[in-house]
Design a protein around this motif. Structure first.
Motif: not given
Length: 293
Positions: A219-248
């Motif tokens: 069932p595995l599918q291949a996918y590639d992420i292209a080289a790019a410039k990215c902003a990386v938000l570094q988070c620590q804590g439960p995965y339940s924080d992620m929605h609020a982190a995106y809003e910020w």
């Protein structure tokens, strides 16, 4: 392929399918009592041996898996909803509020009611004034291209753990873990625009180009992420924080950054293993691809 290799491949695929059935059943029945003998029957394995096989595939006991998933669901419900705590407990398989409070407190460091009011998700979802003055780490990085193998997930993004648990078993079966291995979650849709049931995401493992070419089989599918410039938000804590982190990230950081977001799916990298790490110590990097003029 020789007859022997064909037999080995078929046997491995059989294990993958059987454990996928178990993972699906566990995720869909976290609010019920889960009987190990019944799960052995779902896996079509010996009740005496199957739990040892499961642990070798997934790196944790089934009991630990169920506890982890129930508490992740509970944290998400506490962070995202106003459901009474008794209702949250029942939805996560804890009919006894006292036992739920005790177990949740031992893992998340505070009782459920306090977590809802003061958990780490609150810092992201506070008022704009507080959010703007709070320092979260965002780093601009040049990202190299990545080769991935993964499984699709549709529905609530918090449910992607089911695809990751399936991926864990398949990767162990196919011996895909190695120096390239990194866990990546790709999130295609904006939850504020797309109905929860239609949200699309991928649970992925970074692999070498050779592994991708050889193992991109159902069932595995291949996918590639292209080289790019990215902003990386570094988070620590439960995965339940992620929605609020995106809003910020989108509501506070991006408008003030001077950058524009590219028309590319956001993805997350999970820097430690939830099977071995307290939810409070989980580290996640959120990658926002930036437009380069």
């Amino acid at each position: 392929m020789t007859a022997e290799l064909t037999t080995i491949s078929a046997h491995r695929a059989s294990y993958e399918r059987r454990f996928q059935r178990v993972i699906d059943y566990v995720h869909e029945n976290l609010d019920r009592e889960l009987d190990l003998i019944q799960l052995a029957e779902i896996a079509c394995m010996s009740p005496y041996h199957w739990h040892r096989i499961y642990q070798s595939f997934y790196g944790e006991s089934l009991t630990a898996t169920v506890k982890r998933l129930r508490l992740q669901r509970a944290a998400a419900l506490l962070a995202k909803t106003e459901q009474p705590i008794e209702q949250v407990a029942r939805a996560c398989g804890y009919p006894n509020l006292q036992s739920f409070t005790r177990i949740f407190s031992s893992v998340y460091g505070m009782p459920p009611a306090k977590y809802r009011k003061q958990g780490s998700h609150v810092q992201f979802s506070a008022s704009p004034t507080i959010r703007s003055s709070t320092m979260f780490t965002v780093v601009i990085k040049e990202i190299e291209a990545l080769h991935l193998l993964g499984l699709p997930h549709q529905g609530d993004y918090m449910g992607i753990g089911q695809a990751f648990d399936q991926l864990q078993g398949i990767a162990a079966s196919r011996q895909l873990f190695g120096p390239h291995s990194r866990s990546i979650g790709i999130y295609w849709d904006d939850p504020s625009l797309v109905e929860e049931a239609q949200l699309r995401s991928y649970a992925c493992l970074v692999v070498s180009a050779e592994q991708q070419a050889n193992q991109a089989k159902a069932p595995l599918q291949a996918y590639d992420i292209a080289a790019a410039k990215c902003a990386v938000l570094q988070c620590q804590g439960p995965y339940s924080d992620m929605h609020a982190a995106y809003e910020w990230l989108f509501g506070v950081w991006l408008p003030a950054s001077g950058y524009e977001a590219a028309d590319v799916a956001v993805y997350e990298e999970y820097l430690n293993d939830p099977r071995e790490t307290s939810p409070l110590e989980l580290r996640t990097d959120i990658y926002l691809t930036l437009r380069v003029d």
